[in-house]
Motif scaffolding. Structure first.
Motif, PDB file in Angstrom:
ATOM      1  N   GLU A   1     -66.439  42.842  44.238  1.00 42.45           N
ATOM      2  CA  GLU A   1     -66.653  43.995  44.992  1.00 42.45           C
ATOM      3  C   GLU A   1     -68.148  44.195  45.430  1.00 42.45           C
ATOM      4  OE1 GLU A   1     -62.797  47.596  45.180  1.00 42.45           O
ATOM      5  OE2 GLU A   1     -64.435  46.652  43.360  1.00 42.45           O
ATOM      6  N   LEU A   2     -69.185  44.187  43.876  1.00 46.06           N
ATOM      7  CA  LEU A   2     -70.275  44.468  44.083  1.00 46.06           C
ATOM      8  C   LEU A   2     -70.475  42.704  44.749  1.00 46.06           C
ATOM      9  CD1 LEU A   2     -71.022  44.633  41.101  1.00 46.06           C
ATOM     10  CD2 LEU A   2     -72.301  46.167  42.278  1.00 46.06           C
TER      11      LEU A   2
ATOM     12  N   VAL B   1     -75.373  42.126  36.661  1.00 48.83           N
ATOM     13  CA  VAL B   1     -74.883  43.231  35.621  1.00 48.83           C
ATOM     14  C   VAL B   1     -75.226  42.837  34.382  1.00 48.83           C
ATOM     15  CG1 VAL B   1     -72.907  44.143  34.654  1.00 48.83           C
ATOM     16  CG2 VAL B   1     -72.569  44.172  36.974  1.00 48.83           C
ATOM     17  N   ARG B   2     -75.230  42.049  33.905  1.00 48.16           N
ATOM     18  CA  ARG B   2     -75.075  41.407  32.670  1.00 48.16           C
ATOM     19  C   ARG B   2     -76.481  41.144  31.886  1.00 48.16           C
ATOM     20  NH1 ARG B   2     -73.138  36.400  32.950  1.00 48.16           N
ATOM     21  NH2 ARG B   2     -75.866  35.708  32.913  1.00 48.16           N
TER      22      ARG B   2
ATOM     23  N   LYS C   1     -73.022  39.133  38.843  1.00 48.11           N
ATOM     24  CA  LYS C   1     -72.567  38.958  37.796  1.00 48.11           C
ATOM     25  C   LYS C   1     -73.569  39.262  36.706  1.00 48.11           C
ATOM     26  CE  LYS C   1     -68.063  36.403  37.363  1.00 48.11           C
ATOM     27  NZ  LYS C   1     -67.023  36.020  37.047  1.00 48.11           N
TER      28      LYS C   1
ATOM     29  N   ALA D   1     -71.984  42.589  24.519  1.00 51.46           N
ATOM     30  CA  ALA D   1     -72.388  42.047  25.902  1.00 51.46           C
ATOM     31  C   ALA D   1     -70.419  42.648  26.722  1.00 51.46           C
ATOM     32  CB  ALA D   1     -72.564  41.004  26.952  1.00 51.46           C
TER      33      ALA D   1
ATOM     34  N   VAL E   1     -67.064  49.166  29.430  1.00 59.82           N
ATOM     35  CA  VAL E   1     -67.772  50.594  29.351  1.00 59.82           C
ATOM     36  C   VAL E   1     -68.115  50.616  30.880  1.00 59.82           C
ATOM     37  CG1 VAL E   1     -68.694  52.834  28.775  1.00 59.82           C
ATOM     38  CG2 VAL E   1     -67.778  51.158  27.326  1.00 59.82           C
ATOM     39  N   LEU E   2     -69.184  50.036  31.585  1.00 58.08           N
ATOM     40  CA  LEU E   2     -69.275  49.766  32.836  1.00 58.08           C
ATOM     41  C   LEU E   2     -68.019  49.975  33.543  1.00 58.08           C
ATOM     42  CD1 LEU E   2     -71.861  50.081  34.716  1.00 58.08           C
ATOM     43  CD2 LEU E   2     -71.987  47.796  34.747  1.00 58.08           C
ATOM     44  N   GLY E   3     -66.940  49.248  33.388  1.00 63.97           N
ATOM     45  CA  GLY E   3     -66.083  48.948  33.930  1.00 63.97           C
ATOM     46  C   GLY E   3     -66.022  47.450  35.460  1.00 63.97           C
ATOM     47  N   THR E   4     -67.132  46.858  35.098  1.00 61.94           N
ATOM     48  CA  THR E   4     -67.181  45.793  35.359  1.00 61.94           C
ATOM     49  C   THR E   4     -65.545  44.854  35.208  1.00 61.94           C
ATOM     50  OG1 THR E   4     -68.905  44.997  34.426  1.00 61.94           O
ATOM     51  CG2 THR E   4     -68.836  45.426  36.749  1.00 61.94           C
ATOM     52  N   LEU E   5     -65.156  44.557  33.872  1.00 60.48           N
ATOM     53  CA  LEU E   5     -64.140  43.913  33.338  1.00 60.48           C
ATOM     54  C   LEU E   5     -63.222  44.279  33.932  1.00 60.48           C
ATOM     55  CD1 LEU E   5     -64.599  41.864  30.955  1.00 60.48           C
ATOM     56  CD2 LEU E   5     -63.880  43.950  28.797  1.00 60.48           C
ATOM     57  N   ARG E   6     -62.597  43.598  34.506  1.00 62.27           N
ATOM     58  CA  ARG E   6     -61.265  44.127  35.090  1.00 62.27           C
ATOM     59  C   ARG E   6     -60.449  43.189  34.533  1.00 62.27           C
ATOM     60  NH1 ARG E   6     -64.194  47.174  38.851  1.00 62.27           N
ATOM     61  NH2 ARG E   6     -62.351  47.646  39.885  1.00 62.27           N
TER      62      ARG E   6
ATOM     63  N   ALA F   1     -71.563  50.553  40.202  1.00 64.15           N
ATOM     64  CA  ALA F   1     -70.269  49.956  39.247  1.00 64.15           C
ATOM     65  C   ALA F   1     -69.590  50.741  38.187  1.00 64.15           C
ATOM     66  CB  ALA F   1     -70.433  48.393  38.314  1.00 64.15           C
ATOM     67  N   PHE F   2     -71.112  51.631  37.793  1.00 57.50           N
ATOM     68  CA  PHE F   2     -70.235  52.759  36.971  1.00 57.50           C
ATOM     69  C   PHE F   2     -69.764  54.117  38.228  1.00 57.50           C
ATOM     70  CE2 PHE F   2     -72.203  56.321  34.675  1.00 57.50           C
ATOM     71  CZ  PHE F   2     -71.804  56.227  33.969  1.00 57.50           C
TER      72      PHE F   2
ATOM     73  N   GLY G   1     -67.124  52.101  40.507  1.00 58.94           N
ATOM     74  CA  GLY G   1     -66.075  51.135  39.705  1.00 58.94           C
ATOM     75  C   GLY G   1     -65.346  50.258  40.449  1.00 58.94           C
ATOM     76  N   LEU G   2     -66.776  49.693  40.898  1.00 60.06           N
ATOM     77  CA  LEU G   2     -66.711  48.112  41.876  1.00 60.06           C
ATOM     78  C   LEU G   2     -67.004  46.740  41.341  1.00 60.06           C
ATOM     79  CD1 LEU G   2     -69.283  48.098  45.089  1.00 60.06           C
ATOM     80  CD2 LEU G   2     -67.054  49.856  44.841  1.00 60.06           C
ATOM     81  N   SER G   3     -65.893  46.241  41.104  1.00 65.32           N
ATOM     82  CA  SER G   3     -65.658  45.531  40.299  1.00 65.32           C
ATOM     83  C   SER G   3     -66.934  43.715  40.888  1.00 65.32           C
ATOM     84  CB  SER G   3     -64.177  44.564  41.089  1.00 65.32           C
ATOM     85  OG  SER G   3     -64.465  44.202  41.779  1.00 65.32           O
ATOM     86  N   HIS G   4     -67.226  43.024  40.143  1.00 67.52           N
ATOM     87  CA  HIS G   4     -68.251  41.939  40.750  1.00 67.52           C
ATOM     88  C   HIS G   4     -68.071  41.539  41.801  1.00 67.52           C
ATOM     89  CE1 HIS G   4     -68.261  40.937  35.787  1.00 67.52           C
ATOM     90  NE2 HIS G   4     -69.611  41.628  36.427  1.00 67.52           N
TER      91      HIS G   4
ATOM     92  N   GLU H   1     -69.337  45.744  29.425  1.00 69.10           N
ATOM     93  CA  GLU H   1     -68.951  45.964  30.930  1.00 69.10           C
ATOM     94  C   GLU H   1     -67.685  46.548  30.782  1.00 69.10           C
ATOM     95  OE1 GLU H   1     -69.344  43.106  33.612  1.00 69.10           O
ATOM     96  OE2 GLU H   1     -71.357  42.190  32.504  1.00 69.10           O
TER      97      GLU H   1
ATOM     98  N   ILE I   1     -75.897  47.677  38.721  1.00 68.61           N
ATOM     99  CA  ILE I   1     -75.137  48.938  37.360  1.00 68.61           C
ATOM    100  C   ILE I   1     -74.324  50.184  38.320  1.00 68.61           C
ATOM    101  CG2 ILE I   1     -76.268  50.209  35.810  1.00 68.61           C
ATOM    102  CD1 ILE I   1     -77.245  47.342  34.975  1.00 68.61           C
TER     103      ILE I   1
END
Lengths: 196, 236
Positions: A162-163, A178-179, A175, B11, B17-22, A153-154, A157-160, B15, A150
């Motif tokens: 990249e994480l 994060v969820r 994933k 949910a 707001v966190l930025g992981t929804l891309r 990502a926050f 700005g890493l995507s899934h 994601e 988290i």
């Protein structure tokens, strides 16, 4: 920025007033708003974009947007700095999305994700930010993997994908970190009364 | 993306707001949330939860050219005629680059001038308007504490307005050097530099002149349109 709750209240009241005056096209108020918030917002953009010309461009666009749309800020609905941060972050994330679209055809062999090592780690920042909002317990309660995913990502700005690469974990694992992390944060923060 | 289930929708908002929804999903969610009160409320609640965490970041002062570019863009719309100027989009970058070409030209000419007519400064700044034509030359005398601004093209100035000269540092806000209204329409203005400004000038990449109320900017930042700007050239 503001260190204690009293200062924070005072700052927020001032920012609300400046936004209201900016909506009336008061340039002095706008200049003060810029002076008070741009170092914070620039730091947000720099972390996510990792590229200062791009961060400057986003900051510029965001403030031009604020100048034209300060009237759409609703004080009863959000804290002024939260509102401004969301404008900057959304533009940054949009830009990342565009970059991804542009590069998607090119890289089969993905470059590693590099994150500047200077300064506090994302994890330390997550805890420091939580500190300021008296919700440290909520962040603390997350599992190590959730916390780390988290925070990265926050702040960066890493995507899934990249994480998964950065943390050397399967995509499905990050994933779910994060969820589940978000879900636990939501429950905990709502209980602590952070969300109205 | 199935957003009919409220829990799932919440949910996804998290994601977002966190930025992981891309990717496409992000764009699609944004469109949906725009017209959907339930989704936009969910986004809003997530912003309240997560965004305050960003306050932990150490603030970084942006380069002063950002504020100058913002001013150019918001004033450009209201004050100049509605011509779609390319400057408004690229900000001050391009202007500075082109002005530096102009400066190189002027310096080349300066070197060809007879010795007694050359600018005798250690620092020379050619200030150009948005048309990139050089309009003013600022120079600091060698070891001197005074800065001279000379008009090389006519400079228009209304009686109740002033021209203010600014240093544009790489980080932090523009810093005023004082009023240089005396250059209008074709004159010379001299500013005595405080020691601090003299020293600060050594590391300043660019100067700019803005249009201000008669007594100068009331805010400590340029408030009027930036009329001229140019990179600092060092002559040794």
């Amino acid at each position: 920025m503001a260190t204690n709750p009293a200062q924070q209240l005072e700052r927020n009241a001032r920012l609300m007033e400046l936004l209201a005056r900016t909506a009336l096209k008061d340039q002095r108020a706008f200049a003060e708003l810029y002076r008070m918030t741009s170092p914070h917002l620039y730091a947000v953009a720099l972390r996510i974009l990792r590229d200062s010309p791009a961060a400057e461009e986003i900051l510029q666009e965001s403030f031009v947007n604020v100048w034209h749309h300060a009237g759409s800020y609703v004080a009863a609905r959000s804290q002024p700095l939260t509102w401004l941060t969301s404008i900057v972050r959304n533009r940054c994330l949009d830009q990342l999305r565009r970059r991804e679209v542009e590069t998607v055809t090119v890289d089969d062999e993905e470059e590693g994700v590099t994150i500047a090592a200077e300064g506090p780690t994302p994890l330390e920042m997550l805890l420091a930010g939580a500190d300021a909002r008296a919700v440290k317990d909520c962040v603390d309660a997350l599992d190590a993997g959730q916390k780390q995913a988290i925070a990265l990502a926050f702040f960066h700005g890493l995507s899934h994908a990249e994480l998964s690469q950065y943390l050397r974990q399967p995509l499905g694992t990050v994933k779910s970190w994060v969820r589940r992390g978000l879900e636990r944060l939501r429950v905990c923060l709502d209980r602590a009364g952070v969300t109205r | 993306m199935n957003l009919t289930d409220p829990e799932r929708a919440d949910a996804v908002a998290g994601e977002y707001v966190l930025g992981t929804l891309r990717g496409q999903a992000r764009a699609r969610f944004e469109r949906l949330a725009h017209g959907d009160r339930r989704l936009s409320d969910a986004v809003h609640r997530w912003e309240e939860r997560l965004l305050p965490l960003a306050e932990a970041l150490r603030p970084v002062a942006p380069p002063s050219r950002v504020w100058v570019a913002i001013l150019q863009r918001i004033r450009g719309k209201t004050e100049t005629r509605a011509q779609s100027s390319p400057w408004s989009r690229v900000g001050s970058w391009r202007a500075l680059a082109l002005a530096s070409l102009a400066a190189a030209f002027v310096l080349a000419v300066a070197v060809l001038m007879p010795a007694h007519e050359r600018p005798q400064g250690t620092l020379v700044v050619v200030l150009a308007g948005q048309d990139t034509k050089p309009a003013l030359i600022a120079s600091v005398d060698r070891g001197g504490r005074s800065l001279t601004v000379k008009a090389i093209a006519p400079v228009a100035l209304a009686a109740d307005r002033a021209l203010e000269l600014w240093m544009l540092p790489d980080t932090g806000n523009p810093r005023s050097l004082g009023l240089v209204s005396a250059v209008a329409p074709t004159g010379i203005a001299r500013i005595t530099l405080p020691a601090a400004a003299e020293q600060a000038l050594q590391n300043i990449p660019a100067l700019a002149i803005s249009l201000e109320p008669a007594s100068g900017s009331p805010t400590g930042l340029p408030t009027g349109p930036v009329l001229y700007s140019g990179p600092v050239q060092r002559l040794y």
